[in-house]
Design an enzyme around this catalytic site. Sequence first.
Site, PDB file in Angstrom:
ATOM      1  CG  ASN A 153      -0.305  -0.283   2.348  1.00 40.59           C
ATOM      2  OD1 ASN A 153       0.705  -0.559   2.474  1.00 40.59           O
ATOM      3  ND2 ASN A 153      -1.012   0.233   3.535  1.00 40.59           N
ATOM      4  CD  GLU A 250       4.842  -0.889  12.846  1.00 37.33           C
ATOM      5  OE1 GLU A 250       3.495  -0.830  12.888  1.00 37.33           O
ATOM      6  OE2 GLU A 250       5.533  -0.218  13.265  1.00 37.33           O
ATOM      7  CB  CYS A 284      -2.027  -0.867   8.484  1.00 41.96           C
ATOM      8  SG  CYS A 284      -0.925   0.575   8.868  1.00 41.96           S
ATOM      9  CD  GLU A 458       7.716   0.557  10.506  1.00 45.60           C
ATOM     10  OE1 GLU A 458       6.703   0.895  10.027  1.00 45.60           O
ATOM     11  OE2 GLU A 458       9.031   0.192   9.907  1.00 45.60           O
TER      12      GLU A 458
HETATM   13  P1  NDP Z   1       1.058  -9.497   3.387  1.00 44.72           P
HETATM   14  O1  NDP Z   1       1.110 -10.114   4.784  1.00 44.72           O
HETATM   15  O2  NDP Z   1       0.368 -10.464   2.288  1.00 44.72           O
HETATM   16  O3  NDP Z   1       2.490  -9.423   2.690  1.00 44.72           O
HETATM   17  C1  NDP Z   1       3.507  -8.624   3.211  1.00 44.72           C
HETATM   18  C2  NDP Z   1       4.804  -8.727   2.748  1.00 44.72           C
HETATM   19  O4  NDP Z   1       5.458 -10.134   3.333  1.00 44.72           O
HETATM   20  C3  NDP Z   1       4.942  -8.930   1.289  1.00 44.72           C
HETATM   21  O5  NDP Z   1       6.225  -8.304   0.653  1.00 44.72           O
HETATM   22  C4  NDP Z   1       4.972 -10.486   1.000  1.00 44.72           C
HETATM   23  O6  NDP Z   1       5.422 -11.014   0.070  1.00 44.72           O
HETATM   24  C5  NDP Z   1       6.115 -11.008   2.026  1.00 44.72           C
HETATM   25  N1  NDP Z   1       5.696 -12.302   2.591  1.00 44.72           N
HETATM   26  C6  NDP Z   1       4.430 -13.189   2.486  1.00 44.72           C
HETATM   27  N2  NDP Z   1       4.747 -14.238   2.927  1.00 44.72           N
HETATM   28  C7  NDP Z   1       6.154 -14.276   3.412  1.00 44.72           C
HETATM   29  C8  NDP Z   1       6.928 -15.088   4.053  1.00 44.72           C
HETATM   30  N3  NDP Z   1       6.475 -16.345   4.672  1.00 44.72           N
HETATM   31  N4  NDP Z   1       8.411 -14.884   4.695  1.00 44.72           N
HETATM   32  C9  NDP Z   1       8.619 -13.285   4.419  1.00 44.72           C
HETATM   33  N5  NDP Z   1       7.803 -12.665   3.809  1.00 44.72           N
HETATM   34  C10 NDP Z   1       6.638 -13.042   3.540  1.00 44.72           C
HETATM   35  O7  NDP Z   1       0.559  -8.308   3.068  1.00 44.72           O
HETATM   36  P2  NDP Z   1      -0.064  -7.349   2.133  1.00 44.72           P
HETATM   37  O8  NDP Z   1       1.334  -7.124   0.895  1.00 44.72           O
HETATM   38  O9  NDP Z   1      -1.339  -7.855   1.374  1.00 44.72           O
HETATM   39  O10 NDP Z   1      -0.366  -5.797   2.560  1.00 44.72           O
HETATM   40  C11 NDP Z   1      -1.554  -5.836   3.318  1.00 44.72           C
HETATM   41  C12 NDP Z   1      -1.215  -5.977   4.715  1.00 44.72           C
HETATM   42  O11 NDP Z   1      -0.448  -5.201   5.556  1.00 44.72           O
HETATM   43  C13 NDP Z   1      -2.860  -5.619   5.678  1.00 44.72           C
HETATM   44  O12 NDP Z   1      -2.850  -6.568   6.700  1.00 44.72           O
HETATM   45  C14 NDP Z   1      -2.447  -4.471   6.279  1.00 44.72           C
HETATM   46  O13 NDP Z   1      -3.114  -4.154   7.482  1.00 44.72           O
HETATM   47  C15 NDP Z   1      -0.826  -4.637   6.792  1.00 44.72           C
HETATM   48  N6  NDP Z   1      -0.211  -3.441   6.732  1.00 44.72           N
HETATM   49  C16 NDP Z   1       0.095  -2.854   7.980  1.00 44.72           C
HETATM   50  C17 NDP Z   1       0.836  -1.574   8.230  1.00 44.72           C
HETATM   51  C18 NDP Z   1       1.385  -1.159   9.664  1.00 44.72           C
HETATM   52  O14 NDP Z   1       2.096  -0.233   9.719  1.00 44.72           O
HETATM   53  N7  NDP Z   1       0.774  -1.718  10.622  1.00 44.72           N
HETATM   54  C19 NDP Z   1       0.826  -0.598   7.141  1.00 44.72           C
HETATM   55  C20 NDP Z   1       0.506  -1.217   5.939  1.00 44.72           C
HETATM   56  C21 NDP Z   1      -0.161  -2.464   5.588  1.00 44.72           C
HETATM   57  P3  NDP Z   1       4.329 -10.862  -1.474  1.00 44.72           P
HETATM   58  O15 NDP Z   1       3.547  -9.662  -1.207  1.00 44.72           O
HETATM   59  O16 NDP Z   1       5.462 -10.685  -2.511  1.00 44.72           O
HETATM   60  O17 NDP Z   1       3.983 -12.049  -1.452  1.00 44.72           O
END
Ligand code: NDP
Length: 484
Positions: A153, A250, A284, A458
């Site tokens: 995002n 996060e 998020c 953060e």
């Molecule tokens: P995901 O949890 O699907 O993915 C997050 C990242 O982790 C991606 O780069 C993903 O790769 C990677 N990933 C997936 N599986 C693994 C693994 N087993 N080991 C290491 N890395 C892995 O989240 P989204 O990208 O769909 O983002 C949305 C989510 O993020 C929402 O739940 C949102 O709330 C949260 N979020 C939290 C924030 C905060 O600051 N608290 C801010 C923004 C979002 P890939 O996508 O390439 O599969």
Amino acid sequence: MRAQPTASHFIDGAYVEDTAGAVIECVYAATGAVIARLHEATPALIDAALASAARAQADWAALAPVERGRVLHRAASLIRVRNRELSELETLDTGKPLQETLVADASSGADALEYFAGFAPTVTGQTIALGGDDFVYTLREPLGVCVGIGAWNYPTQIACWKAAPALAFGNAMVFKPSEVTPLCALKIAEIFIEAGAPPGLFNVVQGRGAVGAALVTDPRTDKVSLTGSVPTGRKVYAAAADGIRHVTMELGGKSPIVIFDDANLDDAVGAAMLGNFYSTGQICSNGTRVFVQKGIKARFLQRLRERTEAIVIGDPLEEATQMGPMVSADQLDKVTAYIAIGQSEGATLITGGTRLDQPGNYLRPTVFADVTDTMTIAREEIFGPVMAVLEFETEKEAIARANDTEFGLAAGVFTADLARAHRVVRRFQAGTCWINTYNLTPVQAPFGGSKLSGVGRENGHAALEHYTQVKSVYVGSGPVDAPY
Ligand code: NDP
């Protein structure tokens, strides 16, 4: 429209390609067109990235903090000069409207770099008196190689929010963007080199979860900072635990906004809209459970509906556009499924709920009323422009219901009674709270979640705790008193 980067990865100060890695197609959310084709990092590239980070880190940590700060300051200036170019790329990567990306993405990354550039030289240790001539002093030392893993995002902001404190305090970083938004972090890597950072200090490797998992479990990795969902957080936290690595998580949220009868109506409506529709609802900390006190609810819903239906939705590259498409067709499907569940479970659809009849992942901003605490749309993170409005009567009831969630990322309260506002936020189980505003996240303020929404913080001074470790040094000044 093309946004093909020079190569997929940025390692040891240069763009690197290895076409043996599986293809990642970067799709522009507004049209469905493929705008770039990249490759996942192969094991050899993951190894090269970690090796270069480890090499760069030792010399970087030995620099005076003020010198490290200078590099970060230069990077921030370059980002500001190139704000438009970077914002357009952010829009292509995510589909978020230019109206937002021009003010909220690269510029927020630059804020973080400036803040931590200035913070680095101010870091000091303690001296601890022990009585007599002996004393202890402490040193703040970097952790080493940090792995950053980003959600889709805020690809520029997430890369900078992780890199800025990591680098400022003497660490190196290997960053893996989300496979959905692979473009922006590469530009940040380029800028760091231009700003004078040593090759290898900030590397970008592309890939899906498996690449992230390989980075997290590598013995050279000292710390992992993830922005992502709770299920991914569980996996990454567990994988990092095997090597007793430091973590910042996060994660997601289902945050409440509590609006009392005495609140300023237009401010409350505006904040609820910002907290549900900004970035097409893909934030998020969004306040997706809007608790409205009974006396103001009818007026709130009426004003909310008027203002929501006036949102300008369309081409994100048009600066007049206020809302763009969802980031991907998958995310659109997920969100529309939640809308169907909301209707089937008996919530009242006030506005929206339908797609735009045109290419791209467009969904109208959606408001449900008569939502109850047990409905799926009030319990699960939707991550789209879907607001749930719930009615309450008393302060005590609102607090209990606001806290009745497994998440604890954020919470907000709107009231003219400031004593009540402070009382309510003290009782919120959430890492970040707002009074009479919502979703403002200046880099000076620590940001992060409680409960399932994460560990660590953060930004702000709190970030120091998560990118450094303390060494205690006992200084003996007298004879060693050995009993043998
Ligand atoms: P995901 O949890 O699907 O993915 C997050 C990242 O982790 C991606 O780069 C993903 O790769 C990677 N990933 C997936 N599986 C693994 C693994 N087993 N080991 C290491 N890395 C892995 O989240 P989204 O990208 O769909 O983002 C949305 C989510 O993020 C929402 O739940 C949102 O709330 C949260 N979020 C939290 C924030 C905060 O600051 N608290 C801010 C923004 C979002 P890939 O996508 O390439 O599969």
